[in-house]
Design a protein around this motif. Structure first.
Motif, PDB file in Angstrom:
ATOM      1  N   ALA A 147      25.414  11.269  10.286  1.00  0.00           N
ATOM      2  CA  ALA A 147      24.010  11.347  10.881  1.00  0.00           C
ATOM      3  C   ALA A 147      23.619  12.849  10.735  1.00  0.00           C
ATOM      4  O   ALA A 147      22.488  12.973  10.341  1.00  0.00           O
ATOM      5  CB  ALA A 147      24.190  11.073  12.523  1.00  0.00           C
ATOM      6  N   GLU A 148      24.519  13.970  10.869  1.00  0.00           N
ATOM      7  CA  GLU A 148      24.124  15.227  10.613  1.00  0.00           C
ATOM      8  C   GLU A 148      23.657  15.272   9.127  1.00  0.00           C
ATOM      9  O   GLU A 148      22.561  16.118   8.607  1.00  0.00           O
ATOM     10  CB  GLU A 148      25.159  16.098  10.763  1.00  0.00           C
ATOM     11  CG  GLU A 148      25.586  16.381  12.309  1.00  0.00           C
ATOM     12  CD  GLU A 148      26.881  17.046  12.834  1.00  0.00           C
ATOM     13  OE1 GLU A 148      26.862  17.449  13.734  1.00  0.00           O
ATOM     14  OE2 GLU A 148      27.688  17.136  11.864  1.00  0.00           O
ATOM     15  N   PRO A 180      23.318   2.912  12.463  1.00  0.00           N
ATOM     16  CA  PRO A 180      23.180   2.902  13.937  1.00  0.00           C
ATOM     17  C   PRO A 180      21.706   3.393  14.155  1.00  0.00           C
ATOM     18  O   PRO A 180      21.239   4.348  13.655  1.00  0.00           O
ATOM     19  CB  PRO A 180      24.098   3.883  14.771  1.00  0.00           C
ATOM     20  CG  PRO A 180      25.262   3.780  13.759  1.00  0.00           C
ATOM     21  CD  PRO A 180      24.681   3.619  12.306  1.00  0.00           C
ATOM     22  N   ALA A 181      20.988   2.569  15.142  1.00  0.00           N
ATOM     23  CA  ALA A 181      19.579   3.133  15.438  1.00  0.00           C
ATOM     24  C   ALA A 181      19.573   4.528  15.818  1.00  0.00           C
ATOM     25  O   ALA A 181      18.288   5.422  15.641  1.00  0.00           O
ATOM     26  CB  ALA A 181      19.091   1.966  16.481  1.00  0.00           C
ATOM     27  N   GLU A 182      20.649   4.937  16.637  1.00  0.00           N
ATOM     28  CA  GLU A 182      20.485   6.620  16.985  1.00  0.00           C
ATOM     29  C   GLU A 182      20.374   7.455  15.738  1.00  0.00           C
ATOM     30  O   GLU A 182      19.923   8.760  16.128  1.00  0.00           O
ATOM     31  CB  GLU A 182      21.641   6.626  17.941  1.00  0.00           C
ATOM     32  CG  GLU A 182      23.075   6.615  17.248  1.00  0.00           C
ATOM     33  CD  GLU A 182      24.171   6.795  18.268  1.00  0.00           C
ATOM     34  OE1 GLU A 182      24.363   7.739  18.568  1.00  0.00           O
ATOM     35  OE2 GLU A 182      24.584   5.641  18.729  1.00  0.00           O
ATOM     36  N   TRP A 183      20.958   7.164  14.694  1.00  0.00           N
ATOM     37  CA  TRP A 183      20.816   8.008  13.561  1.00  0.00           C
ATOM     38  C   TRP A 183      19.443   7.979  12.870  1.00  0.00           C
ATOM     39  O   TRP A 183      19.205   8.861  12.140  1.00  0.00           O
ATOM     40  CB  TRP A 183      21.970   7.376  12.506  1.00  0.00           C
ATOM     41  CG  TRP A 183      23.355   7.470  13.059  1.00  0.00           C
ATOM     42  CD1 TRP A 183      24.010   7.939  14.203  1.00  0.00           C
ATOM     43  CD2 TRP A 183      24.396   7.220  12.012  1.00  0.00           C
ATOM     44  NE1 TRP A 183      25.486   7.749  13.927  1.00  0.00           N
ATOM     45  CE2 TRP A 183      25.733   7.386  12.710  1.00  0.00           C
ATOM     46  CE3 TRP A 183      24.538   6.862  10.587  1.00  0.00           C
ATOM     47  CZ2 TRP A 183      26.980   7.185  12.217  1.00  0.00           C
ATOM     48  CZ3 TRP A 183      25.688   6.674  10.094  1.00  0.00           C
ATOM     49  CH2 TRP A 183      27.208   6.740  10.839  1.00  0.00           C
ATOM     50  N   LYS A 185      16.560   7.476  14.565  1.00  0.00           N
ATOM     51  CA  LYS A 185      15.444   7.281  15.301  1.00  0.00           C
ATOM     52  C   LYS A 185      14.187   8.490  15.223  1.00  0.00           C
ATOM     53  O   LYS A 185      13.207   8.432  15.497  1.00  0.00           O
ATOM     54  CB  LYS A 185      15.840   7.334  17.001  1.00  0.00           C
ATOM     55  CG  LYS A 185      16.622   8.790  17.303  1.00  0.00           C
ATOM     56  CD  LYS A 185      17.160   8.635  18.887  1.00  0.00           C
ATOM     57  CE  LYS A 185      17.832   9.966  19.503  1.00  0.00           C
ATOM     58  NZ  LYS A 185      18.159   9.836  20.652  1.00  0.00           N
ATOM     59  N   ASP A 186      14.923   9.640  14.855  1.00  0.00           N
ATOM     60  CA  ASP A 186      13.997  10.805  14.535  1.00  0.00           C
ATOM     61  C   ASP A 186      14.243  10.881  12.744  1.00  0.00           C
ATOM     62  O   ASP A 186      13.643  12.084  12.396  1.00  0.00           O
ATOM     63  CB  ASP A 186      14.854  12.277  15.141  1.00  0.00           C
ATOM     64  CG  ASP A 186      14.569  12.000  16.682  1.00  0.00           C
ATOM     65  OD1 ASP A 186      13.651  11.396  17.237  1.00  0.00           O
ATOM     66  OD2 ASP A 186      15.505  12.452  17.296  1.00  0.00           O
TER      67      ASP A 186
END
Length: 318
Positions: A147-148, A180-183, A185-186
């Motif tokens: 994600a980072e 994953p959606a959290e990765w 969202k922004d």
């Protein structure tokens, strides 16, 4: 003695006397003494090699064992641009551009395998230096999460663009949706994931580096049964708990690139020493001080320079 033998001896004496008188024997002896010995013929190195090669050997492709990342977007490195590299470069280019007509019979089974897995391993832990630890793989120590990497900028924003696989003879697309959606969202997906063109400005260090997925495939670095896009796709699935038979190979590649004795890690740290840089913030250093291309390369392999590593380099442990 018979009359014949008597006459024969007299003829021999008479002939010898004539030879002595004319000096023929002396001339013959001097001529042979002045003649140089015969020269041995020298053979060139190529003349000692066989001039014929069996058709079987001549038609066999020689494998190239090099799975380390490139710091340019060209197939060959600087050293391979020397004589003899043109054939290899052309072969890779041809492999990238040529598209067979029909897909393999097992394509659907391969596609199902990309998503038909369940997480079997616990999440990683992260120490105070920011390094991740995976219980069953103690030598795999990245310090950047998938994600980072995506949020900070990697692969020119084009890693998940529609991809034509020469091996599978089909186009792969929309597989970014498994992230994953959290990765996401922004994240601007069109800019950071699926851009049709490689954009260096998307990358964290604002430079272009690495090879395309098509070139990775042509080089034989893709295990299609597991991850058609290669290293980073493997890392996202490994991070999420998947374990597969390709894990050891991918972790071995990571170790050779940015592990404790990895080539690119050591080269980057040496750049710090040469530049006299002794401190580094958690988010990296001024790219004008130390090679941004090497920084971006290491970043895309989920590792960046942190203070403990730099301290060890200055202490002479590089």
């Amino acid at each position: 003695m018979t009359d014949y033998e008597t006459r024969r001896l007299e003829n021999i004496k008479r002939n010898q006397a004539l030879i002595n008188e004319l000096g023929i024997e002396k001339v013959k002896h001097e001529s042979s003494a002045k003649r140089p010995p015969p020269k041995k013929r020298k053979l060139s190195p190529s003349a000692t090699r066989p001039t014929r090669v069996s058709a079987r050997i001549a038609s066999t492709d020689r494998p190239i064992y090099n799975d380390e990342p490139s710091t340019s977007n060209n197939v060959s490195s600087r050293s391979s641009r020397k004589a003899g590299s043109k054939k290899t470069h052309t072969a890779v280019a041809d492999a990238v551009e040529t598209r067979p007509a029909s897909p393999p019979a097992d394509l659907e089974d391969i596609r199902k395998g990309w998503t038909a897995w369940e997480p079997v391993a616990p999440p990683s832990t992260r120490d105070e230096d920011g390094t991740f630890h995976f219980d069953e793989h103690p030598t795999f120590l990245p310090n950047k999460s998938p994600a980072e990497l995506l949020a900070e900028g990697a692969f020119g924003g084009s890693y998940y663009r529609p991809l034509y696989s020469k091996r599978l003879r089909t186009t792969i697309e929309d597989d970014w949706k498994e992230l994953p959606a959290e990765w996401l969202k922004d994240l601007n997906v069109e800019t950071y994931l699926t851009s049709p063109e490689y954009d260096p400005d998307v990358n964290k260090f604002k430079v272009k580096c690495g090879q395309s997925i098509e070139e990775w495939e042509a080089a034989g670095w893709i295990a299609h049964a597991y991850d058609v896009r290669g290293w980073f796709q493997w890392y996202t699935r490994f991070w999420l708990g998947r374990r597969c038979e390709d894990d050891d190979r991918q972790i071995g590649r990571w170790e050779r690139c940015v592990g404790e004795r990895g080539r690119w890690r050591r080269m980057l740290l040496k750049k710090y020493l040469q530049a006299g840089v002794k401190t580094v913030a958690d988010e990296g250093v001024d790219e004008e001080e130390v090679s941004p291309v090497m920084h971006q390369t290491c970043h895309q392999w989920a590792w960046e320079v942190r203070q403990p590593s730099l301290d060890e380099a200055w202490a002479g442990h590089l």
